[in-house]
Structures are given as structure tokens and as C-alpha cells.
Design a protein around this motif. Structure first.
Motif, PDB file in Angstrom:
ATOM      1  N   ALA A  78       0.832  -1.200   0.000  1.00  0.00           N
ATOM      2  CA  ALA A  78       0.000   0.000   0.000  1.00  0.00           C
ATOM      3  C   ALA A  78       0.863   1.244   0.000  1.00  0.00           C
ATOM      4  O   ALA A  78       0.465   2.282   0.499  1.00  0.00           O
ATOM      5  CB  ALA A  78      -0.917   0.016   1.230  1.00  0.00           C
ATOM      6  N   LEU A  79       2.056   1.173  -0.588  1.00  0.00           N
ATOM      7  CA  LEU A  79       2.923   2.337  -0.659  1.00  0.00           C
ATOM      8  C   LEU A  79       2.274   3.388  -1.543  1.00  0.00           C
ATOM      9  O   LEU A  79       1.412   3.109  -2.366  1.00  0.00           O
ATOM     10  CB  LEU A  79       4.293   1.950  -1.199  1.00  0.00           C
ATOM     11  CG  LEU A  79       5.125   1.049  -0.283  1.00  0.00           C
ATOM     12  CD1 LEU A  79       6.415   0.654  -0.984  1.00  0.00           C
ATOM     13  CD2 LEU A  79       5.425   1.747   1.033  1.00  0.00           C
ATOM     14  N   THR A  80       2.729   4.621  -1.412  1.00  0.00           N
ATOM     15  CA  THR A  80       2.101   5.740  -2.094  1.00  0.00           C
ATOM     16  C   THR A  80       2.228   5.632  -3.599  1.00  0.00           C
ATOM     17  O   THR A  80       3.067   4.930  -4.133  1.00  0.00           O
ATOM     18  CB  THR A  80       2.748   7.052  -1.631  1.00  0.00           C
ATOM     19  OG1 THR A  80       4.163   6.965  -1.883  1.00  0.00           O
ATOM     20  CG2 THR A  80       2.521   7.279  -0.166  1.00  0.00           C
ATOM     21  N   HIS A  81       1.383   6.376  -4.303  1.00  0.00           N
ATOM     22  CA  HIS A  81       1.360   6.552  -5.746  1.00  0.00           C
ATOM     23  C   HIS A  81       0.903   5.307  -6.501  1.00  0.00           C
ATOM     24  O   HIS A  81       0.906   5.296  -7.718  1.00  0.00           O
ATOM     25  CB  HIS A  81       2.740   6.950  -6.300  1.00  0.00           C
ATOM     26  CG  HIS A  81       3.432   7.998  -5.507  1.00  0.00           C
ATOM     27  ND1 HIS A  81       2.846   9.194  -5.197  1.00  0.00           N
ATOM     28  CD2 HIS A  81       4.661   8.025  -4.939  1.00  0.00           C
ATOM     29  CE1 HIS A  81       3.684   9.921  -4.479  1.00  0.00           C
ATOM     30  NE2 HIS A  81       4.786   9.233  -4.301  1.00  0.00           N
ATOM     31  N   GLY A  82       0.521   4.224  -5.831  1.00  0.00           N
ATOM     32  CA  GLY A  82       0.221   2.999  -6.531  1.00  0.00           C
ATOM     33  C   GLY A  82       1.463   2.372  -7.135  1.00  0.00           C
ATOM     34  O   GLY A  82       1.377   1.538  -8.015  1.00  0.00           O
ATOM     35  N   ALA A  83       2.639   2.800  -6.669  1.00  0.00           N
ATOM     36  CA  ALA A  83       3.903   2.259  -7.155  1.00  0.00           C
ATOM     37  C   ALA A  83       4.740   1.874  -5.954  1.00  0.00           C
ATOM     38  O   ALA A  83       4.238   1.762  -4.842  1.00  0.00           O
ATOM     39  CB  ALA A  83       4.605   3.305  -8.029  1.00  0.00           C
ATOM     40  N   TRP A  84       6.029   1.660  -6.183  1.00  0.00           N
ATOM     41  CA  TRP A  84       6.878   1.190  -5.103  1.00  0.00           C
ATOM     42  C   TRP A  84       7.698   2.306  -4.475  1.00  0.00           C
ATOM     43  O   TRP A  84       8.529   2.066  -3.620  1.00  0.00           O
ATOM     44  CB  TRP A  84       7.819   0.101  -5.613  1.00  0.00           C
ATOM     45  CG  TRP A  84       7.113  -1.012  -6.313  1.00  0.00           C
ATOM     46  CD1 TRP A  84       7.263  -1.372  -7.602  1.00  0.00           C
ATOM     47  CD2 TRP A  84       6.154  -1.911  -5.758  1.00  0.00           C
ATOM     48  NE1 TRP A  84       6.463  -2.449  -7.898  1.00  0.00           N
ATOM     49  CE2 TRP A  84       5.765  -2.800  -6.776  1.00  0.00           C
ATOM     50  CE3 TRP A  84       5.578  -2.053  -4.492  1.00  0.00           C
ATOM     51  CZ2 TRP A  84       4.844  -3.817  -6.574  1.00  0.00           C
ATOM     52  CZ3 TRP A  84       4.660  -3.067  -4.297  1.00  0.00           C
ATOM     53  CH2 TRP A  84       4.297  -3.922  -5.329  1.00  0.00           C
ATOM     54  N   ALA A  85       7.530   3.539  -4.923  1.00  0.00           N
ATOM     55  CA  ALA A  85       8.302   4.655  -4.375  1.00  0.00           C
ATOM     56  C   ALA A  85       8.057   4.793  -2.878  1.00  0.00           C
ATOM     57  O   ALA A  85       6.947   4.607  -2.397  1.00  0.00           O
ATOM     58  CB  ALA A  85       7.937   5.953  -5.088  1.00  0.00           C
ATOM     59  N   VAL A  86       9.107   5.132  -2.159  1.00  0.00           N
ATOM     60  CA  VAL A  86       8.983   5.442  -0.741  1.00  0.00           C
ATOM     61  C   VAL A  86       9.111   6.955  -0.596  1.00  0.00           C
ATOM     62  O   VAL A  86      10.068   7.551  -1.100  1.00  0.00           O
ATOM     63  CB  VAL A  86      10.065   4.728   0.085  1.00  0.00           C
ATOM     64  CG1 VAL A  86       9.925   5.084   1.560  1.00  0.00           C
ATOM     65  CG2 VAL A  86       9.972   3.216  -0.106  1.00  0.00           C
ATOM     66  N   THR A  87       8.146   7.573   0.055  1.00  0.00           N
ATOM     67  CA  THR A  87       8.107   9.020   0.212  1.00  0.00           C
ATOM     68  C   THR A  87       8.590   9.413   1.597  1.00  0.00           C
ATOM     69  O   THR A  87       8.141   8.859   2.597  1.00  0.00           O
ATOM     70  CB  THR A  87       6.666   9.545   0.018  1.00  0.00           C
ATOM     71  OG1 THR A  87       6.199   9.162  -1.275  1.00  0.00           O
ATOM     72  CG2 THR A  87       6.602  11.057   0.159  1.00  0.00           C
ATOM     73  N   TYR A  88       9.509  10.381   1.640  1.00  0.00           N
ATOM     74  CA  TYR A  88      10.024  10.896   2.903  1.00  0.00           C
ATOM     75  C   TYR A  88       9.791  12.403   2.967  1.00  0.00           C
ATOM     76  O   TYR A  88      10.080  13.113   1.988  1.00  0.00           O
ATOM     77  CB  TYR A  88      11.528  10.659   3.021  1.00  0.00           C
ATOM     78  CG  TYR A  88      11.950   9.209   3.022  1.00  0.00           C
ATOM     79  CD1 TYR A  88      12.034   8.483   4.204  1.00  0.00           C
ATOM     80  CD2 TYR A  88      12.305   8.569   1.841  1.00  0.00           C
ATOM     81  CE1 TYR A  88      12.433   7.152   4.206  1.00  0.00           C
ATOM     82  CE2 TYR A  88      12.704   7.241   1.831  1.00  0.00           C
ATOM     83  CZ  TYR A  88      12.770   6.547   3.019  1.00  0.00           C
ATOM     84  OH  TYR A  88      13.166   5.239   3.014  1.00  0.00           O
ATOM     85  N   PRO A  89       9.310  12.926   4.098  1.00  0.00           N
ATOM     86  CA  PRO A  89       9.295  14.382   4.272  1.00  0.00           C
ATOM     87  C   PRO A  89      10.733  14.896   4.291  1.00  0.00           C
ATOM     88  O   PRO A  89      11.616  14.273   4.883  1.00  0.00           O
ATOM     89  CB  PRO A  89       8.620  14.571   5.638  1.00  0.00           C
ATOM     90  CG  PRO A  89       7.943  13.272   5.935  1.00  0.00           C
ATOM     91  CD  PRO A  89       8.749  12.205   5.243  1.00  0.00           C
ATOM     92  N   LEU A  90      10.967  16.019   3.636  1.00  0.00           N
ATOM     93  CA  LEU A  90      12.312  16.574   3.622  1.00  0.00           C
ATOM     94  C   LEU A  90      12.686  17.091   5.009  1.00  0.00           C
ATOM     95  O   LEU A  90      11.913  17.820   5.632  1.00  0.00           O
ATOM     96  CB  LEU A  90      12.405  17.722   2.618  1.00  0.00           C
ATOM     97  CG  LEU A  90      12.636  17.356   1.151  1.00  0.00           C
ATOM     98  CD1 LEU A  90      12.720  18.620   0.307  1.00  0.00           C
ATOM     99  CD2 LEU A  90      13.884  16.517   0.984  1.00  0.00           C
ATOM    100  N   PRO A  91      13.861  16.742   5.513  1.00  0.00           N
ATOM    101  CA  PRO A  91      14.316  17.314   6.782  1.00  0.00           C
ATOM    102  C   PRO A  91      14.784  18.742   6.563  1.00  0.00           C
ATOM    103  O   PRO A  91      14.902  19.216   5.424  1.00  0.00           O
ATOM    104  CB  PRO A  91      15.490  16.400   7.166  1.00  0.00           C
ATOM    105  CG  PRO A  91      16.036  15.948   5.859  1.00  0.00           C
ATOM    106  CD  PRO A  91      14.852  15.821   4.934  1.00  0.00           C
ATOM    107  N   SER A  92      15.062  19.436   7.634  1.00  0.00           N
ATOM    108  CA  SER A  92      15.555  20.802   7.524  1.00  0.00           C
ATOM    109  C   SER A  92      16.901  20.816   6.821  1.00  0.00           C
ATOM    110  O   SER A  92      17.623  19.819   6.797  1.00  0.00           O
ATOM    111  CB  SER A  92      15.685  21.426   8.915  1.00  0.00           C
ATOM    112  OG  SER A  92      16.597  20.664   9.703  1.00  0.00           O
ATOM    113  N   GLU A  93      17.244  21.954   6.227  1.00  0.00           N
ATOM    114  CA  GLU A  93      18.533  22.082   5.556  1.00  0.00           C
ATOM    115  C   GLU A  93      19.649  21.823   6.557  1.00  0.00           C
ATOM    116  O   GLU A  93      19.639  22.346   7.663  1.00  0.00           O
ATOM    117  CB  GLU A  93      18.688  23.489   4.964  1.00  0.00           C
ATOM    118  CG  GLU A  93      19.719  23.581   3.862  1.00  0.00           C
ATOM    119  CD  GLU A  93      19.321  22.795   2.624  1.00  0.00           C
ATOM    120  OE1 GLU A  93      20.235  22.193   2.025  1.00  0.00           O
ATOM    121  OE2 GLU A  93      18.138  22.777   2.276  1.00  0.00           O
TER     122      GLU A  93
END
Length: 312
Positions: A14-29
Motif C-alpha cells: 500500500a505504498l504511495t502513488h500505486g507504485a513502489w516509491a517510498v516518500t520521505y518528508p524533507l528534513p531541515s537544511e
């Protein structure tokens, strides 16, 4: 052995986009550590190869093997515990467009104006047919239903193995480039595949290979002209704002055919930043050196205040 692994990929996640990509929120610079490791247990009576589980959790085969040394890649036994390396250190480069780190066999996509990074596992060029390294280019064009015209060298290589390769392969499900291609520079492409294996392996003629769901998703996200950078960083470091120090070490790619065929480990590049970290008084030398030796492909905390290795 790695070049002959086969797989049967089945969409059960059930990963996002209906694909296998893993999504991460960007950390601070300035921060690079994202995600958390995950542990799963293979069900009794397993009949699936390791590639099945790699695909299910958005990983390449090499990522799973680095994190789980000794596991059977063809048929991992029921009851086997697998570490899924979903905690990673972002590469030390600009967070823009597509960044490919060939050493870890991952593609990072930073959507324009977004606050996430999308991470996709890839296959890369064989030894002797290398994917370019340390290269900045752009997306020249996109093509749904690409054709393939193999080079004369590629056809000769196939012939030496007793296989006949046509001079032209039309678009379709039998095309080794799959159903989508993103052309970068003049000679290379990010594309799909007609075979359910090769992600996390050195199998292509120099191009970057994605699983079919991944390339379809990426194809629909990127635009012509977007920046593409290919880097070679087998060692990544994170100096976090809370004072913690982390390193993530992958097996470096062989630099020539002799290294590729050797059983000896390829030496790690000791970049200046890594040497500087090793000399810090806050870094635990034993943990640091063990991480360099183990090469788990996972972030390891190396500062001596509560310094721990991720579970093996």
C-alpha cells in the motif's frame, strides 16, 4: 550469481502513488537522516524469492542483501527476519530534480516546490558498460512506448552468448526498455524493463532501469528540462542538529573487471569529510570502524553518547 537471479513481482503493498516509491518528508537544511528501519518476518511455507520482498517494500535486491547478509536470495526460509532499510541518509548534493546514487542503486526525486523526496530503487550498467558517474545533465525528452536500437557491441556480446539480438526492437511488452523512457543527456535513459529482475543489480547496458510501476509513476511526474545528477557516494554521513553523528556505508562499485570478478572487497573512498568525522572526539572509534567494515547500507549512529549499531 547475482546476475542470474529471477523473480516474480506481485503488487501487494500500500505504498504511495500505486507504485513502489517510498516518500520521505524533507528534513531541515543541514539534516540528512530520514525514515525509520522496519523489520518483517517471512511467513511459514514461503514460496517467494527475496526480490518479491524487496519490491514489496520499495527496495532493490542489493539493499536487502546488504542489510541481511546470509539470507537466501532465491528462497528465504519461513520465519526469517528481514530488516527493511527504510531509514536512509540523503546524498550530499543539491535537493533538486533527479539525483541518482549509483553506489547505493537508488534514485531520488525532489518534486519542484515540494517538501518531500521520492526514493526509487534502480538497476545500473554492467561492469564494462558503466552507468556514467559524477555527471550533471537534464531530461532531454520523454517517450511512451520507446523502441530500442542495440549497438553493434551489444549485438556482438549477445552473439558470444549464443543469443541473437535483432538490429531494432519495436515498442511493446517485449522491449527491454519497457513501456516508458526518460532520456537524459544524448546517450542514456531512465527506463522500465521487460523482465522482473535486475533492480539493485548491475544488469543494463549503461542505462538506469526501474521497475515498471516506478518508471510509469516517475514518467508522469518529471518534465523535460529538469535537472539530473548522477553521483557515486558509497559512504554518506549525517551531522544532525541534536549532536548525533551517522554514517551509511554501501559496498563500492568495482572500478574494473578484475575487481568485479574478485572476492575481495573494493576499498572505500576516504573522503575528507569522512576523515574529519573519524577524528572527532565525540565519535566512537569501534562503532565507526565496525560500520566501515560491515557495510550494511543502513545509517549507523557513531557518536559515543549512546552510540549504537542498527540491529543486524
Amino acid at each position: 550469481m547475482m546476475r542470474y537471479l529471477s523473480s516474480f513481482i506481485l503488487a501487494l503493498t500500500a505504498l504511495t502513488h500505486g507504485a513502489w516509491a517510498v516518500t520521505y518528508p524533507l528534513p531541515s537544511e543541514g539534516s540528512r537522516l530520514v525514515g525509520e528501519p522496519l523489520t518483517i518476518t517471512i511467513a511459514p511455507g514461503n514460496t517467494q524469492p527475496l526480490e518479491y520482498y524487496a519490491a514489496q517494500y520499495g527496495q532493490g535486491l542489493s539493499n536487502i542483501l546488504e542489510a541481511n547478509p546470509g539470507v537466501d536470495p532465491f528462497l528465504p526460509a519461513g520465519g526469517t527476519t528481514l530488516i527493511i532499510p527504510q531509514q536512509i541518509i540523503l546524498p550530499d548534493t543539491v535537493r533538486q530534480g533527479i539525483v541518482v546514487n549509483v553506489a547505493e542503486m537508488r534514485l531520488y526525486y525532489y518534486p519542484p516546490g515540494g517538501d518531500t523526496v521520492e526514493v526509487l530503487p534502480i538497476g545500473i550498467g554492467q561492469a564494462g558498460r558503466e552507468t556514467p558517474r559524477n555527471w550533471v545533465t537534464k531530461i532531454e525528452r520523454k517517450k511512451e512506448g520507446p523502441s530500442w536500437t542495440p549497438t553493434a557491441n551489444t549485438r556482438r556480446e549477445y552473439a558470444r552468448e549464443g543469443r541473437e539480438l535483432p538490429a531494432f526492437v519495436p515498442p511493446g511488452v517485449d522491449n527491454p526498455m519497457g513501456l516508458y523512457a526518460i532520456y537524459i543527456g544524448k546517450l542514456y535513459a531512465i527506463h522500465g524493463t521487460n523482465a522482473n529482475f535486475g533492480i539493485g543489480l548491475r544488469v543494463s547496458q549503461g542505462c538506469i532501469r526501474l521497475r515498471n510501476d516506478d518508471i510509469e509513476w516517475l514518467f508522469n511526474q518529471v518534465r523535460e528540462g529538469e535537472r539530473v545528477q548522477i553521483i557515486d557516494q558509497p559512504v554518506k554521513i549525517a551531522l544532525e542538529s541534536d549532536g548525533s553523528r551517522w554514517i551509511e556505508v554501501h559496498e563500492p562499485l568495482s572500478r574494473n573487471r578484475a575487481e568485479f570478478e574478485s572476492n575481495k572487497k573494493v576499498p572505500l573512498p576516504m573522503a575528507q569529510t569522512l576523515q574529519k568525522m573519524a577524528a572527532e572526539l565525540t565519535v566512537d572509534a569501534d562503532t565507526f570502524n565496525e560500520a566501515l567494515t560491515r557495510r550494511s547500507g543502513m545509517p549507523v549512529r557513531v557518536d559515543n553518547q549512546n552510540a549504537v549499531l542498527n540491529p543486524l
